[in-house]
Scaffold this motif. Sequence first.
Motif, PDB file in Angstrom:
ATOM      1  N   PRO A  35      19.796 -10.866  46.788  1.00 58.67           N
ATOM      2  CA  PRO A  35      18.859 -11.730  46.073  1.00 58.67           C
ATOM      3  C   PRO A  35      19.602 -12.913  45.443  1.00 58.67           C
ATOM      4  CG  PRO A  35      19.191  -9.683  44.857  1.00 58.67           C
ATOM      5  CD  PRO A  35      19.898  -9.527  46.157  1.00 58.67           C
ATOM      6  N   SER A  36      19.004 -14.097  45.612  1.00 60.23           N
ATOM      7  CA  SER A  36      19.732 -15.291  45.181  1.00 60.23           C
ATOM      8  C   SER A  36      19.628 -15.511  43.682  1.00 60.23           C
ATOM      9  CB  SER A  36      19.212 -16.509  45.934  1.00 60.23           C
ATOM     10  OG  SER A  36      17.847 -16.667  45.662  1.00 60.23           O
ATOM     11  N   GLY A  37      18.869 -14.663  43.014  1.00 54.69           N
ATOM     12  CA  GLY A  37      18.691 -14.821  41.567  1.00 54.69           C
ATOM     13  C   GLY A  37      17.213 -14.913  41.272  1.00 54.69           C
ATOM     14  N   THR A  38      16.863 -15.516  40.152  1.00 57.91           N
ATOM     15  CA  THR A  38      15.462 -15.605  39.764  1.00 57.91           C
ATOM     16  C   THR A  38      15.002 -17.051  39.840  1.00 57.91           C
ATOM     17  OG1 THR A  38      16.078 -15.825  37.434  1.00 57.91           O
ATOM     18  CG2 THR A  38      15.646 -13.609  38.226  1.00 57.91           C
ATOM     19  N   LEU A  39      13.790 -17.247  40.316  1.00 58.20           N
ATOM     20  CA  LEU A  39      13.208 -18.581  40.474  1.00 58.20           C
ATOM     21  C   LEU A  39      11.780 -18.599  39.926  1.00 58.20           C
ATOM     22  CD1 LEU A  39      13.985 -19.950  44.070  1.00 58.20           C
ATOM     23  CD2 LEU A  39      14.601 -20.993  41.888  1.00 58.20           C
ATOM     24  N   PRO A  40      11.364 -19.677  39.276  1.00 63.62           N
ATOM     25  CA  PRO A  40      12.128 -20.881  38.960  1.00 63.62           C
ATOM     26  C   PRO A  40      12.812 -20.807  37.596  1.00 63.62           C
ATOM     27  CG  PRO A  40       9.831 -21.235  38.430  1.00 63.62           C
ATOM     28  CD  PRO A  40       9.933 -19.827  38.966  1.00 63.62           C
ATOM     29  N   PHE A  41      12.700 -19.687  36.895  1.00 67.20           N
ATOM     30  CA  PHE A  41      13.242 -19.591  35.533  1.00 67.20           C
ATOM     31  C   PHE A  41      14.423 -18.632  35.501  1.00 67.20           C
ATOM     32  CE2 PHE A  41       8.510 -20.115  35.045  1.00 67.20           C
ATOM     33  CZ  PHE A  41       8.555 -21.477  34.750  1.00 67.20           C
ATOM     34  N   PRO A  42      15.236 -18.694  34.450  1.00 75.92           N
ATOM     35  CA  PRO A  42      16.375 -17.768  34.357  1.00 75.92           C
ATOM     36  C   PRO A  42      15.915 -16.336  34.076  1.00 75.92           C
ATOM     37  CG  PRO A  42      16.309 -19.259  32.454  1.00 75.92           C
ATOM     38  CD  PRO A  42      15.225 -19.698  33.372  1.00 75.92           C
ATOM     39  N   PRO A  43      16.792 -15.361  34.296  1.00 73.97           N
ATOM     40  CA  PRO A  43      16.396 -13.952  34.214  1.00 73.97           C
ATOM     41  C   PRO A  43      15.758 -13.535  32.888  1.00 73.97           C
ATOM     42  CG  PRO A  43      18.562 -14.139  35.223  1.00 73.97           C
ATOM     43  CD  PRO A  43      18.183 -15.518  34.776  1.00 73.97           C
ATOM     44  N   ASP A  44      16.154 -14.141  31.766  1.00 75.85           N
ATOM     45  CA  ASP A  44      15.613 -13.669  30.477  1.00 75.85           C
ATOM     46  C   ASP A  44      14.114 -13.940  30.344  1.00 75.85           C
ATOM     47  OD1 ASP A  44      16.610 -16.327  30.426  1.00 75.85           O
ATOM     48  OD2 ASP A  44      16.244 -16.396  28.266  1.00 75.85           O
ATOM     49  N   VAL A  45      13.594 -14.958  31.056  1.00 78.42           N
ATOM     50  CA  VAL A  45      12.152 -15.239  31.026  1.00 78.42           C
ATOM     51  C   VAL A  45      11.393 -14.054  31.607  1.00 78.42           C
ATOM     52  CG1 VAL A  45      10.325 -16.664  32.079  1.00 78.42           C
ATOM     53  CG2 VAL A  45      12.389 -17.739  31.107  1.00 78.42           C
ATOM     54  N   TYR A  46      11.907 -13.513  32.707  1.00 81.34           N
ATOM     55  CA  TYR A  46      11.230 -12.400  33.381  1.00 81.34           C
ATOM     56  C   TYR A  46      11.408 -11.110  32.581  1.00 81.34           C
ATOM     57  CZ  TYR A  46      11.001 -15.968  36.859  1.00 81.34           C
ATOM     58  OH  TYR A  46      10.737 -17.165  37.467  1.00 81.34           O
ATOM     59  N   ARG A  47      12.566 -10.981  31.952  1.00 83.72           N
ATOM     60  CA  ARG A  47      12.814  -9.792  31.123  1.00 83.72           C
ATOM     61  C   ARG A  47      11.800  -9.758  29.979  1.00 83.72           C
ATOM     62  NH1 ARG A  47      17.965 -10.666  29.485  1.00 83.72           N
ATOM     63  NH2 ARG A  47      18.749 -10.147  31.537  1.00 83.72           N
ATOM     64  N   GLU A  48      11.550 -10.925  29.394  1.00 85.47           N
ATOM     65  CA  GLU A  48      10.598 -11.000  28.282  1.00 85.47           C
ATOM     66  C   GLU A  48       9.176 -10.670  28.765  1.00 85.47           C
ATOM     67  OE1 GLU A  48       7.505 -12.580  25.883  1.00 85.47           O
ATOM     68  OE2 GLU A  48       8.108 -13.628  27.720  1.00 85.47           O
ATOM     69  N   ARG A  49       8.812 -11.134  29.971  1.00 86.86           N
ATOM     70  CA  ARG A  49       7.480 -10.810  30.514  1.00 86.86           C
ATOM     71  C   ARG A  49       7.346  -9.302  30.737  1.00 86.86           C
ATOM     72  NH1 ARG A  49       6.900 -15.580  35.123  1.00 86.86           N
ATOM     73  NH2 ARG A  49       6.582 -17.318  33.672  1.00 86.86           N
ATOM     74  N   ARG A  50       8.403  -8.697  31.288  1.00 84.31           N
ATOM     75  CA  ARG A  50       8.348  -7.246  31.527  1.00 84.31           C
ATOM     76  C   ARG A  50       8.257  -6.499  30.199  1.00 84.31           C
ATOM     77  NH1 ARG A  50      12.362  -8.830  35.387  1.00 84.31           N
ATOM     78  NH2 ARG A  50      14.067  -8.100  34.054  1.00 84.31           N
TER      79      ARG A  50
END
Length: 441
Positions: A35-50
Amino acid sequence: MHLNRRSLLAGAAASTVLSISVRAQILPPAGFATPSGTLPFPPDVYRERRARLMATLKDGVALIHGAQRGSTSGPVSPPFYQSGDFAWLTGIVDEPGAVLVLAPAERTYREFLLLPSRDIETERWDVERLPLGSQIEARTGIQRVRRVSALDALVTGIAARSHTLHFMGPIASAGSPVPPALDLYSRVMARVPGCTLKDQSALIPALRTVKEPRELDLMRRATAATKAGHLAAMKAVRPGMTERQLTAILEAGFRDGGGEGLSYDSIVATGRNAASLHYAHGTAVIGAQDLVLIDAAASVGTYACDVTRTFPASGKFTPAQRADYELVLAAQDAAAKMLKAGVIHEDMTEAANAVFRKAGRIDEFTHGLGHFVGLDVHDAGDYTKPLPAGAVLTIEPGLYNQQANQGIRIEDLYLVTATGAERLSTGIPRTVEEIEVFMAR
Ligand code: GLY
Ligand code: MN
Ligand code: MN
């Protein structure tokens, strides 16, 4: 319709997508692409959503499946379209067959990403994939990354401790295959006594409906690029051109305006073709008396836009075309006037329908009034509930008349606010006067 919101506009893609990833991501080491990483935001944005989702769930286990790769009939891999729910929660858009497991009440690790096993032979053709380890966890921002072969045992173990199985949707129709999460849960329930299955299918759509400022920012950029393309096409159109030639001008305009991809396959339909709602062929020659319908939008940072304009190829509406166009515009305005937080979508539809009904033309309006837009062009959301502030949706009435060789649709994008709505797709000529003045320049 085939909605290739993540397909890339030639030329724009490489630089713009990369510039996002260079700014926000941990870059892959040479030789390991996904996986190339998270798009379009950095990983902490998705961590906060989860974390927000888990705070609502409180306990148990929840499964969110990513999309599988599409089937192919030839030697070249088909494009991969990630599931919107999965992309919204992980930012991972490039690992077909992945599964996210959330376990809010577990003691140490509460989120797991399960990826399919590596296949060295396939990777020689497709893309090289990272091995398991701390690097993959750093790049995705997910606490534990495992292989999907571990899924059944992982979910069974959590179920044995928590006894609550959350179904996150979407609800599938009875005639379609059983969703993989429900299939797995039914096998778990046959082995772990006392489990409860909860329907949580409303949760993720409710979260996705209210756009975050960072999401709105990307949607505004997608809309600016969309405007550039529509203006270029409206300016360049000439009778004698083919629909395909006009499409090329439109999509070059998207790219010049900062677009990175298409929100969906562009619909450029002249004359009678515009009466077919999702027409996407393009070989017809634009006639001097034709109305041309363009339903097309750029995407930025994987976020969609959705705009339709209908205009005369000659630059001037005939009196009959003008009357029909202004009826569609009146229907759009009637619905838009009602739009604000708390409104029920059906009441807006009724407002638009009333305009057509009064004119005796209701049978020519043959589709829904509009839809939510976001990461997906037809985005997640519940149309039966009062609309929340922060939702983005289209209002897109139309009149389609094959006998008259014409189709008219006017589609704009609106942001719902507490007191009303903001039309995001401004600056694209919309009234008869605006269109005729712009095309005469
Ligand atoms: N562009 C597809 C739609 O308007 O829904
Ligand atoms: Mn639409
Ligand atoms: Mn559209």
